[in-house]
Write a protein that holds these residues in place. Structure first.
Motif, PDB file in Angstrom:
ATOM      1  N   ARG A 147     101.840  83.274   0.254  1.00 18.93           N
ATOM      2  CA  ARG A 147     102.000  84.370  -0.716  1.00 18.93           C
ATOM      3  C   ARG A 147     103.379  84.307  -1.353  1.00 18.93           C
ATOM      4  O   ARG A 147     104.357  83.994  -0.673  1.00 18.93           O
ATOM      5  N   HIS A 148     103.458  84.641  -2.615  1.00 19.58           N
ATOM      6  CA  HIS A 148     104.763  84.722  -3.280  1.00 19.58           C
ATOM      7  C   HIS A 148     105.135  86.191  -3.424  1.00 19.58           C
ATOM      8  O   HIS A 148     104.474  86.922  -4.152  1.00 19.58           O
ATOM      9  N   THR A 179     107.307  81.165   1.710  1.00 16.59           N
ATOM     10  CA  THR A 179     106.054  81.300   0.949  1.00 16.59           C
ATOM     11  C   THR A 179     105.050  80.217   1.355  1.00 16.59           C
ATOM     12  O   THR A 179     103.845  80.435   1.297  1.00 16.59           O
ATOM     13  N   GLU A 180     105.555  79.066   1.798  1.00 17.23           N
ATOM     14  CA  GLU A 180     104.626  78.028   2.253  1.00 17.23           C
ATOM     15  C   GLU A 180     103.937  78.457   3.548  1.00 17.23           C
ATOM     16  O   GLU A 180     102.791  78.127   3.801  1.00 17.23           O
ATOM     17  N   TYR A 223     108.706  78.686  -8.596  1.00 12.23           N
ATOM     18  CA  TYR A 223     108.202  80.010  -8.208  1.00 12.23           C
ATOM     19  C   TYR A 223     107.363  80.555  -9.361  1.00 12.23           C
ATOM     20  O   TYR A 223     107.725  80.360 -10.525  1.00 12.23           O
ATOM     21  N   ILE A 281     113.533  80.250   0.130  1.00 11.37           N
ATOM     22  CA  ILE A 281     112.377  81.130  -0.095  1.00 11.37           C
ATOM     23  C   ILE A 281     111.074  80.337   0.051  1.00 11.37           C
ATOM     24  O   ILE A 281     110.100  80.809   0.622  1.00 11.37           O
ATOM     25  N   LYS A 282     111.107  79.114  -0.466  1.00  8.55           N
ATOM     26  CA  LYS A 282     109.901  78.274  -0.439  1.00  8.55           C
ATOM     27  C   LYS A 282     109.386  78.096   0.993  1.00  8.55           C
ATOM     28  O   LYS A 282     108.185  78.094   1.243  1.00  8.55           O
ATOM     29  N   ASN A 310     101.636  91.401   1.483  1.00  5.80           N
ATOM     30  CA  ASN A 310     102.400  91.666   0.249  1.00  5.80           C
ATOM     31  C   ASN A 310     103.169  92.978   0.254  1.00  5.80           C
ATOM     32  O   ASN A 310     103.274  93.646  -0.768  1.00  5.80           O
ATOM     33  N   ARG A 370     106.047  86.456 -10.803  1.00  7.90           N
ATOM     34  CA  ARG A 370     106.541  87.120  -9.578  1.00  7.90           C
ATOM     35  C   ARG A 370     108.051  87.289  -9.622  1.00  7.90           C
ATOM     36  O   ARG A 370     108.657  87.802  -8.688  1.00  7.90           O
TER      37      ARG A 370
END
Ligand code: UTP
Length: 406
Positions: free
Chosen positions: A140-141, A135-136, A168, A131-132, A89, A172
């Motif tokens: 973490r987002h 994050t996948e 999302y 973006i997905k 993060n 966040r």
């Protein structure tokens, strides 16, 4: 601030015209105008006297570029470092969506523009889909900061809300409105947009960090110990955000910032070129590039070949220590609607200046910048114009090439 104080205050600054219609205004509007005057940064207009001298230091090609070939060879190494930082993060992203998108000639926020033909597929959605993918992988987002402007914020937030923030997590995503600068005529007289409103405009894409801090969002950076921020423009529909290999390469090469670049298709292509000036990174706009450098080739390749795509990675600690919020203002000559003899006029030719700070000036201040070369067809599909180059049509073509159904 009351009327008498405002009058003296403006007289000291040669801006008395801002009270021209005061007597005609209802009380509530009078107060709004006085508040605006009190909070306006008048010193910005002094920049019309600071002509840029155009003198440049010693220009050389970007020294430390990583080419597509090197990235191919070292992808695992770069990605491992980037994925670790993302999993811890330590990285956030900032979407620059405060522009006016005037060249596109579309009235809504640019990100809401529909690239789809058989279904709705907005620019925002295309970028959120990219973006997905990250994050996948990380699970973490990362915090996503979205910079809007005073005139498109409401519509932008609503667009995201109506689409459930594209999946999302709401907590966040942090919207913030970018700071503004007054506009003025060629003599430095600030325009009135309406009888009761001073004319203002977003202060350029270089305002992203100071506006983020001014909006109070620095606390999110601190709370999350964010070390890197990936800043990207809304108008590239193939934008790859928080790309682990890009993050890893910038860290491994010990640079304070990184820039995703593409090989220019021709010396004439209208993109800024990343190079060095007196050993420091700089971006030379296409119209500023001296002819002899623009056309210089070595082994059949342009020497000054790395065009910037407006996708940068900045180290947060270095942003804080090097910037202190001070970036030069550039004058942009524009057609600006304003009050004239009691009537609001909308000129079709430039009539004055807007003042803009630029991300490219931040790169200079950072001291080192990695040129990270990406494949144009995979990552660079700008939507700047309605037709022709860098238009909706050319971007759709590139989306199709990448297997995206429209
Ligand atoms: P551009 O330089 O293409 O400007 O922005 P623009 O205002 O969007 O478009 P034109 O020139 O009027 O056609 C590059 C990126 O910087 C953002 C834009 O939203 C885009 O992502 N930007 C620009 C801001 O966020 N704020 C600004 O004040 C200017």
């Amino acid at each position: 601030m009351n009327y008498e104080r405002a009058k003296t205050y403006l007289a000291q600054r040669g801006q008395e015209q801002l009270l021209s219609y005061y007597d005609e205004l209802p009380e509530a509007e009078r107060q709004l105008l006085l508040n605006q005057i009190e909070n306006l940064n008048f010193s910005i207009v002094n920049n019309i006297n600071k002509k840029e001298n155009g003198k440049r230091g010693k220009i050389q090609p970007a020294g430390n570029a990583v080419s597509v070939e090197e990235i191919r060879r070292r992808r695992v190494q770069f990605e491992t470092v980037g994925l670790n930082l993302l999993s811890e993060n330590k990285v956030g992203a900032v979407l620059l969506a405060g522009g006016q998108g005037s060249r596109l000639g579309y009235s809504g926020p640019k990100g809401t523009f529909n690239m789809g033909l058989t279904k709705e597929l907005s620019i925002f959605e295309l970028q959120m889909n990219n973006i997905k993918k990250i994050t996948e992988t990380t699970g973490r987002h990362f915090p996503l900061f979205i910079m809007t402007s005073y005139n498109n914020n409401e519509e932008t937030v609503k667009f995201f809300k109506d689409r459930n923030f594209f999946g999302y997590p709401r907590d966040r995503i942090h919207f913030y409105i970018q700071d503004v600068a007054p506009t003025c005529d060629y003599n430095g007289k600030i325009f009135l947009d309406e009888k009761s409103r001073v004319s203002i405009a977003p202060n350029g894409n270089g305002g992203w960090y100071s506006s983020l801090i001014n909006s109070g969002l620095g606390r999110v950076l601190d709370r999350n110990n964010i070390e890197w921020l990936n800043v990207y423009s809304v108008d590239n529909v193939l934008q790859q955000i928080c790309d682990p290999a890009f993050i890893g390469a910038t860290v491994i090469k010990q640079c304070r910032c990184g820039a995703k670049v593409v090989k220019k298709v021709s010396p004439e292509e209208k993109v800024g070129v990343l190079c060095t000036e007196d050993g420091k990174p700089t971006i030379i706009e296409y119209y500023e590039m001296p002819e002899n450098l623009k056309n210089k080739t070595k082994k059949g390749e342009l020497v000054y070949r790395y065009g910037v795509t407006l996708n940068y990675l900045f180290n947060v600690r270095d942003l804080n220590s090097t910037l202190g919020g001070k970036l030069p203002y550039h004058l942009a000559e524009k057609a600006i609607a304003h009050m004239e003899n009691g009537v609001r006029v909308t000129p079709d030719k430039p009539c004055g200046y807007k003042f803009e700070t630029l991300v490219v000036d931040m790169v200079k201040l950072m001291g080192s910048c990695l040129a990270y070369e990406v494949e144009r067809e995979r990552e660079f599909a700008p939507v700047k114009n309605a037709i022709g180059n860098d238009s909706v049509e050319t971007a759709r073509e590139l989306l199709r090439l990448n297997g995206i159904e429209l």
